[in-house]
Design a protein around this motif. Structure first.
Motif, short mmCIF file in Angstrom:
data_model
loop_
_atom_site.label_atom_id
_atom_site.label_comp_id
_atom_site.label_asym_id
_atom_site.label_seq_id
_atom_site.Cartn_x
_atom_site.Cartn_y
_atom_site.Cartn_z
N ASN A 98 0.80 -1.23 0.00
CA ASN A 98 0.00 0.00 0.00
C ASN A 98 0.82 1.27 0.00
N THR A 99 2.12 1.11 0.14
CA THR A 99 3.00 2.27 0.18
C THR A 99 4.12 2.09 -0.83
N TRP B 99 -8.22 7.51 6.37
CA TRP B 99 -6.97 7.04 5.77
C TRP B 99 -5.89 8.13 5.85
N LYS C 279 -2.30 7.91 7.92
CA LYS C 279 -0.97 8.06 7.29
C LYS C 279 -0.19 9.20 7.93
N ASN D 169 -4.89 -0.12 -13.26
CA ASN D 169 -4.27 -1.06 -12.32
C ASN D 169 -3.70 -2.29 -13.00
N ILE E 46 -0.70 2.91 -6.32
CA ILE E 46 -0.49 3.22 -4.90
C ILE E 46 -0.76 4.70 -4.61
N LYS E 47 -1.39 4.95 -3.46
CA LYS E 47 -1.81 6.32 -3.10
C LYS E 47 -0.98 6.93 -1.97
N HIS E 48 -0.04 6.18 -1.45
CA HIS E 48 0.82 6.70 -0.37
C HIS E 48 2.27 6.53 -0.80
#
Ligand SMILES: [Fe+2]
Length: 276
Positions: A3-4, A147, A151, A105, A114-116
């Motif tokens: 996720n990161t 979220w 973070k 994707n 990924i968003k982070h």
């Protein structure tokens, strides 16, 4: 699933390129108010390639496709290969998320879901989804707010850049400002406890803003196609050229940034258009 995304660098400055609101169509000849959006997107990508700005990653901040077409999303994936760096993305109000997620994707090029993003030792980027299905305005849902807070809590020592499609600061255009982020106060409350949040970056308004809000640097960026005229209560286009943004994240928390516009071609819209 990871996720990161961790971008390793020992450089003191991290360099980003933002591209936004390409509004591609199924048909490569598709036009938005008289501008061929594929041609103007190609020109922006070409001129980014010709610039000497040595960027690390790319942020694509929504409204990638105008007509929900597979072809539009597939062509976006092909087109951004020329940038040769990882491209991160968020949805805009015009994007059709089921299709966007499926195609972007599954793409095995240089596009990341990924968003982070952790960048070097000092920075993180948080990519938010502010789309409300079927309407042009934006809203951060509870999941996005939770979220974001999680973070920020995980990495309180890092400077943060928050990225979303919809705008917070007004453009002074009533027709466009009704399509803003509706719950910016929720965003403000979420960010307030975290002293190292430095900037908020958006697209959506097809014009440049470099401003400040609650002590954060606010950046909005020209579209790669049509430009909206600031300070106009009813819908109006601008003759300014398509563009992109360069951002430099410094190790001491400073953000330096500039908007660039294409210089080797000219795109003029149909100025009589009355909406989009
Ligand atoms: Fe938008």
């Amino acid at each position: 699933m990871v996720n990161t995304y961790t971008y390793h660098t020992s450089e003191n400055v991290i360099r980003l390129v933002q591209i936004t609101d390409p509004h591609l169509f199924k048909d490569e000849k598709g036009e938005l108010l008289g501008i061929n959006t594929q041609a103007s997107f190609n020109q922006v990508l070409t001129e980014i390639g010709q610039s000497d700005f040595n960027y690390d990653i790319v942020l694509a901040t929504g409204d990638l496709v105008q007509d929900s077409s597979d072809e539009g999303y597939l062509r976006f994936c092909e087109n951004v290969k020329s940038l040769q760096k990882t491209v991160f993305w968020i949805p805009g109000n015009h994007d059709f998320q089921p299709k966007m997620f499926d195609i972007l994707n599954q793409h095995h090029g240089n596009i990341s879901p990924i968003k982070h993003i952790l960048l070097g030792e000092h920075w993180q980027i948080l990519l938010l989804d502010s789309q409300v299905f079927g309407v042009p305005h934006g809203q951060l849902g509870q999941y996005q707010i939770d979220w974001l807070e999680a973070k920020l809590k995980e990495h309180p020592q890092r400077y943060s850049l928050v990225v979303l499609h919809h705008h917070i600061l007004p453009t002074n255009s009533a027709w466009l400002d009704q399509h803003n982020l509706r719950n910016s106060l929720d965003l403000a409350y979420t960010l307030a406890p975290f002293a190292k949040v430095r900037g908020i970056l958006c697209g959506h308004i097809h014009q440049q803003i470099d401003g400040e809000w609650n002590g954060y640097k606010i950046m909005a960026t020209p579209s790669t196609c049509i430009q909206f005229k600031p300070d106009s209560n009813s819908f109006a286009l601008d003759t300014l050229q398509p563009g992109w943004r360069e951002i430099e994240l410094h190790h001491d928390g400073r953000i330096e940034t500039r908007v660039k516009r294409i210089q080797h071609a000219e795109f003029l819209p149909n100025m009589l258009g009355d909406g989009y």
